[in-house]
Design a protein around this motif. Structure first.
Motif, PDB file in Angstrom:
ATOM      1  N   ALA A  52       0.835  -1.203   0.000  1.00  0.00           N
ATOM      2  CA  ALA A  52       0.000   0.000   0.000  1.00  0.00           C
ATOM      3  C   ALA A  52       0.872   1.256   0.000  1.00  0.00           C
ATOM      4  O   ALA A  52       2.058   1.213   0.321  1.00  0.00           O
ATOM      5  CB  ALA A  52      -0.918   0.001   1.221  1.00  0.00           C
ATOM      6  N   LEU A  53       0.256   2.370  -0.360  1.00  0.00           N
ATOM      7  CA  LEU A  53       0.964   3.659  -0.429  1.00  0.00           C
ATOM      8  C   LEU A  53       1.557   4.030   0.927  1.00  0.00           C
ATOM      9  O   LEU A  53       0.913   3.892   1.965  1.00  0.00           O
ATOM     10  CB  LEU A  53      -0.008   4.751  -0.870  1.00  0.00           C
ATOM     11  CG  LEU A  53       0.546   6.175  -0.888  1.00  0.00           C
ATOM     12  CD1 LEU A  53       1.501   6.361  -2.057  1.00  0.00           C
ATOM     13  CD2 LEU A  53      -0.598   7.182  -0.956  1.00  0.00           C
ATOM     14  N   LYS A  54       2.794   4.500   0.893  1.00  0.00           N
ATOM     15  CA  LYS A  54       3.435   5.030   2.098  1.00  0.00           C
ATOM     16  C   LYS A  54       3.369   6.556   2.052  1.00  0.00           C
ATOM     17  O   LYS A  54       3.578   7.157   1.016  1.00  0.00           O
ATOM     18  CB  LYS A  54       4.885   4.562   2.171  1.00  0.00           C
ATOM     19  CG  LYS A  54       5.057   3.051   2.325  1.00  0.00           C
ATOM     20  CD  LYS A  54       6.529   2.675   2.372  1.00  0.00           C
ATOM     21  CE  LYS A  54       6.702   1.166   2.505  1.00  0.00           C
ATOM     22  NZ  LYS A  54       8.138   0.769   2.533  1.00  0.00           N
ATOM     23  N   GLY A  55       3.084   7.134   3.189  1.00  0.00           N
ATOM     24  CA  GLY A  55       3.017   8.582   3.239  1.00  0.00           C
ATOM     25  C   GLY A  55       1.600   9.073   3.448  1.00  0.00           C
ATOM     26  O   GLY A  55       0.693   8.319   3.791  1.00  0.00           O
ATOM     27  N   THR A  56       1.400  10.363   3.204  1.00  0.00           N
ATOM     28  CA  THR A  56       0.100  10.985   3.430  1.00  0.00           C
ATOM     29  C   THR A  56      -0.897  10.570   2.350  1.00  0.00           C
ATOM     30  O   THR A  56      -0.651  10.780   1.161  1.00  0.00           O
ATOM     31  CB  THR A  56       0.223  12.523   3.430  1.00  0.00           C
ATOM     32  OG1 THR A  56       1.203  12.913   4.388  1.00  0.00           O
ATOM     33  CG2 THR A  56      -1.117  13.162   3.764  1.00  0.00           C
ATOM     34  N   SER A  62      -9.299   7.906   0.117  1.00  0.00           N
ATOM     35  CA  SER A  62      -9.464   7.160   1.368  1.00  0.00           C
ATOM     36  C   SER A  62     -10.932   6.890   1.667  1.00  0.00           C
ATOM     37  O   SER A  62     -11.280   5.871   2.263  1.00  0.00           O
ATOM     38  CB  SER A  62      -8.840   7.938   2.529  1.00  0.00           C
ATOM     39  OG  SER A  62      -7.430   8.046   2.360  1.00  0.00           O
ATOM     40  N   LEU A  63     -11.803   7.806   1.238  1.00  0.00           N
ATOM     41  CA  LEU A  63     -13.240   7.611   1.444  1.00  0.00           C
ATOM     42  C   LEU A  63     -13.778   6.465   0.594  1.00  0.00           C
ATOM     43  O   LEU A  63     -14.850   5.926   0.883  1.00  0.00           O
ATOM     44  CB  LEU A  63     -13.997   8.899   1.115  1.00  0.00           C
ATOM     45  CG  LEU A  63     -13.755  10.090   2.053  1.00  0.00           C
ATOM     46  CD1 LEU A  63     -14.469  11.327   1.525  1.00  0.00           C
ATOM     47  CD2 LEU A  63     -14.223   9.765   3.468  1.00  0.00           C
ATOM     48  N   LEU A  64     -13.032   6.108  -0.451  1.00  0.00           N
ATOM     49  CA  LEU A  64     -13.470   5.044  -1.363  1.00  0.00           C
ATOM     50  C   LEU A  64     -12.764   3.721  -1.088  1.00  0.00           C
ATOM     51  O   LEU A  64     -12.721   2.850  -1.935  1.00  0.00           O
ATOM     52  CB  LEU A  64     -13.210   5.475  -2.812  1.00  0.00           C
ATOM     53  CG  LEU A  64     -13.969   6.716  -3.290  1.00  0.00           C
ATOM     54  CD1 LEU A  64     -13.522   7.093  -4.695  1.00  0.00           C
ATOM     55  CD2 LEU A  64     -15.476   6.469  -3.261  1.00  0.00           C
ATOM     56  N   GLU A  65     -12.214   3.587   0.117  1.00  0.00           N
ATOM     57  CA  GLU A  65     -11.525   2.356   0.481  1.00  0.00           C
ATOM     58  C   GLU A  65     -12.370   1.520   1.427  1.00  0.00           C
ATOM     59  O   GLU A  65     -13.133   2.044   2.244  1.00  0.00           O
ATOM     60  CB  GLU A  65     -10.177   2.675   1.128  1.00  0.00           C
ATOM     61  CG  GLU A  65      -9.178   3.272   0.153  1.00  0.00           C
ATOM     62  CD  GLU A  65      -7.833   3.569   0.795  1.00  0.00           C
ATOM     63  OE1 GLU A  65      -6.824   3.598   0.051  1.00  0.00           O
ATOM     64  OE2 GLU A  65      -7.782   3.770   2.023  1.00  0.00           O
ATOM     65  N   VAL A  66     -12.225   0.204   1.290  1.00  0.00           N
ATOM     66  CA  VAL A  66     -12.960  -0.751   2.127  1.00  0.00           C
ATOM     67  C   VAL A  66     -11.953  -1.732   2.720  1.00  0.00           C
ATOM     68  O   VAL A  66     -10.826  -1.857   2.220  1.00  0.00           O
ATOM     69  CB  VAL A  66     -14.029  -1.501   1.312  1.00  0.00           C
ATOM     70  CG1 VAL A  66     -15.066  -0.534   0.757  1.00  0.00           C
ATOM     71  CG2 VAL A  66     -13.381  -2.304   0.175  1.00  0.00           C
ATOM     72  N   PRO A  67     -12.295  -2.439   3.789  1.00  0.00           N
ATOM     73  CA  PRO A  67     -11.369  -3.422   4.363  1.00  0.00           C
ATOM     74  C   PRO A  67     -10.959  -4.487   3.350  1.00  0.00           C
ATOM     75  O   PRO A  67     -11.784  -4.967   2.573  1.00  0.00           O
ATOM     76  CB  PRO A  67     -12.179  -4.037   5.511  1.00  0.00           C
ATOM     77  CG  PRO A  67     -13.180  -2.987   5.871  1.00  0.00           C
ATOM     78  CD  PRO A  67     -13.541  -2.320   4.573  1.00  0.00           C
ATOM     79  N   MET A 152      -5.689  -3.338   6.940  1.00  0.00           N
ATOM     80  CA  MET A 152      -5.438  -3.184   5.507  1.00  0.00           C
ATOM     81  C   MET A 152      -6.711  -2.795   4.755  1.00  0.00           C
ATOM     82  O   MET A 152      -7.787  -3.303   5.034  1.00  0.00           O
ATOM     83  CB  MET A 152      -4.875  -4.478   4.921  1.00  0.00           C
ATOM     84  CG  MET A 152      -3.465  -4.793   5.372  1.00  0.00           C
ATOM     85  SD  MET A 152      -2.301  -3.537   4.785  1.00  0.00           S
ATOM     86  CE  MET A 152      -0.772  -4.148   5.507  1.00  0.00           C
ATOM     87  N   LYS A 153      -6.528  -1.888   3.799  1.00  0.00           N
ATOM     88  CA  LYS A 153      -7.649  -1.417   2.988  1.00  0.00           C
ATOM     89  C   LYS A 153      -7.385  -1.682   1.505  1.00  0.00           C
ATOM     90  O   LYS A 153      -6.239  -1.840   1.077  1.00  0.00           O
ATOM     91  CB  LYS A 153      -7.835   0.094   3.187  1.00  0.00           C
ATOM     92  CG  LYS A 153      -8.095   0.527   4.622  1.00  0.00           C
ATOM     93  CD  LYS A 153      -9.507   0.240   5.044  1.00  0.00           C
ATOM     94  CE  LYS A 153      -9.808   0.850   6.405  1.00  0.00           C
ATOM     95  NZ  LYS A 153     -11.204   0.635   6.833  1.00  0.00           N
ATOM     96  N   ILE A 154      -8.463  -1.731   0.740  1.00  0.00           N
ATOM     97  CA  ILE A 154      -8.356  -1.784  -0.717  1.00  0.00           C
ATOM     98  C   ILE A 154      -9.322  -0.748  -1.289  1.00  0.00           C
ATOM     99  O   ILE A 154     -10.329  -0.408  -0.665  1.00  0.00           O
ATOM    100  CB  ILE A 154      -8.692  -3.174  -1.300  1.00  0.00           C
ATOM    101  CG1 ILE A 154     -10.111  -3.602  -0.886  1.00  0.00           C
ATOM    102  CG2 ILE A 154      -7.669  -4.198  -0.904  1.00  0.00           C
ATOM    103  CD1 ILE A 154     -10.581  -4.853  -1.577  1.00  0.00           C
ATOM    104  N   ASN A 155      -8.996  -0.257  -2.470  1.00  0.00           N
ATOM    105  CA  ASN A 155      -9.891   0.692  -3.123  1.00  0.00           C
ATOM    106  C   ASN A 155     -11.172  -0.017  -3.551  1.00  0.00           C
ATOM    107  O   ASN A 155     -11.156  -1.193  -3.913  1.00  0.00           O
ATOM    108  CB  ASN A 155      -9.197   1.306  -4.336  1.00  0.00           C
ATOM    109  CG  ASN A 155      -9.991   2.469  -4.907  1.00  0.00           C
ATOM    110  OD1 ASN A 155     -10.810   2.306  -5.794  1.00  0.00           O
ATOM    111  ND2 ASN A 155      -9.747   3.658  -4.377  1.00  0.00           N
ATOM    112  N   LEU A 156     -12.270   0.700  -3.503  1.00  0.00           N
ATOM    113  CA  LEU A 156     -13.555   0.129  -3.886  1.00  0.00           C
ATOM    114  C   LEU A 156     -13.520  -0.431  -5.303  1.00  0.00           C
ATOM    115  O   LEU A 156     -14.152  -1.450  -5.594  1.00  0.00           O
ATOM    116  CB  LEU A 156     -14.653   1.195  -3.773  1.00  0.00           C
ATOM    117  CG  LEU A 156     -16.084   0.749  -4.101  1.00  0.00           C
ATOM    118  CD1 LEU A 156     -16.545  -0.344  -3.142  1.00  0.00           C
ATOM    119  CD2 LEU A 156     -17.035   1.944  -4.046  1.00  0.00           C
ATOM    120  N   SER A 157     -12.751   0.213  -6.185  1.00  0.00           N
ATOM    121  CA  SER A 157     -12.651  -0.269  -7.566  1.00  0.00           C
ATOM    122  C   SER A 157     -12.016  -1.663  -7.620  1.00  0.00           C
ATOM    123  O   SER A 157     -12.456  -2.528  -8.381  1.00  0.00           O
ATOM    124  CB  SER A 157     -11.844   0.716  -8.417  1.00  0.00           C
ATOM    125  OG  SER A 157     -10.520   0.854  -7.913  1.00  0.00           O
ATOM    126  N   ALA A 158     -10.976  -1.892  -6.801  1.00  0.00           N
ATOM    127  CA  ALA A 158     -10.335  -3.210  -6.762  1.00  0.00           C
ATOM    128  C   ALA A 158     -11.294  -4.260  -6.218  1.00  0.00           C
ATOM    129  O   ALA A 158     -11.284  -5.415  -6.649  1.00  0.00           O
ATOM    130  CB  ALA A 158      -9.075  -3.144  -5.910  1.00  0.00           C
TER     131      ALA A 158
END
Length: 315
Positions: A52-56, A62-67, A152-158
């Protein structure tokens, strides 16, 4: 009003898969070459899990991420969808009658009403059985074997791509099968459907099972890194896997995913949609395997140099 636009003349399965392939190839290529110059939103959308992305992070993304544990959901769908496809195939081939009209209407909508028969009952039976085995095993693994990190999160698109993949694969297998089209002289066989197994198909089944079994072993090895000897989960951290094909590549589970879809393509090579299924799987697994390999090398200073990313001895 829009008579010029007949969706039934467009192969929506191919359309969806081609768009997935282009997205993975383009974004994957950008990540591999100029990632540091890409907007945070793009990098965060594409990266998930251990890499996953490191940093800010980007607030909107982030609002479009799910577990990441929601991976379990689309394997529920995959198991149910493949069993439904298997049931339709079995009913048609056992009774010797074409599939029900509503099934053919659905396939006309998804894969055009100009579909012809390109695969035999034997090939379709083998392919549907193999993909159903795979979906059922992955359902079992994600619910009863794998250990997902709670953070851990994944994007809703994934997440949605998982549904699209299995939806398209099962539909593609049946879309050009005997008994599932309106075209062709074999739509209503006089003496039922005939099956003609041969040595090449037997070899394909054996190769698929080998890949199927070793993918399961790979996933068990990964899960056991987070469990004690009694099977109790004691950690959610990522550790260095060893054993079986992990001695050769960083992501044997992804390698064997490709092998299984190569087999499915070989069995259904005359089906014009299966090449898109295969290209999508290869491009997606290659990109994820490359990211995983990079992560291992960055986080384990003594990572075995002999291990390749995906294909033993090659890549």
């Amino acid at each position: 009003m829009f008579s010029w636009l007949d969706l039934r003349s467009i192969n929506l399965i191919n359309f969806l898969l081609v768009n997935l392939i282009i997205t993975v190839v383009v974004l994957g290529g950008l990540l591999a070459t100029i990632e540091k110059h890409l907007p945070t939103a793009i990098r965060q959308t594409f990266r998930y899990g251990k890499h996953a992305l490191k940093g800010t992070p980007d607030r909107l993304v982030s609002l479009l991420e799910v577990p990441k544990a929601w991976f379990k959901h689309f394997y529920v769908f995959a198991a149910a969808w493949s069993l439904a496809g298997f049931a339709c195939m079995a009913q048609a081939y056992v009774t010797g009658k074409p599939a029900p009209d509503f099934v053919i209407d659905f396939l006309d909508m998804m894969a055009t009403n100009k579909r012809g028969v390109r695969t035999t009952p034997t090939e379709t039976l083998i392919a549907m059985t193999l993909i159903t085995m795979q979906c059922l095993r992955r359902f079992y693994e994600t619910w009863f074997v794998q250990v997902f990190s709670s953070t851990m999160k994944i994007n809703l698109s994934a997440y949605l791509v998982g549904y699209i993949h299995y939806f398209c694969t099962v539909a593609a297998i049946l879309s050009q099968a005997e008994g599932f089209t309106r075209a062709g002289p074999m739509k209503q066989p006089a003496n039922g459907y005939r099956f003609h197994p041969d040595a090449s198909l037997a070899l394909a089944i054996g190769l698929f099972y080998y890949a199927w079994f070793h993918q399961y072993r790979s996933n068990v090895i990964l899960a056991n890194l987070r469990k004690d000897k009694t099977g109790k989960v004691i950690s959610q951290k990522h550790s260095l896997p060893t054993g079986d094909y992990f001695e050769l590549v960083s992501s044997p589970h992804m390698f064997f995913e490709i092998v299984m879809y190569v087999v499915l393509f070989g069995v259904l090579h005359r089906n014009t949609s299966m090449v898109y299924v295969l290209l999508w799987v290869v491009s997606n697994q290659m990109m994820n395997a490359w990211l995983t390999h990079q992560w291992y090398m960055e986080n384990f200073p003594n990572y075995p140099k002999s291990r390749k990313a995906l294909i033993p001895l090659l890549f």
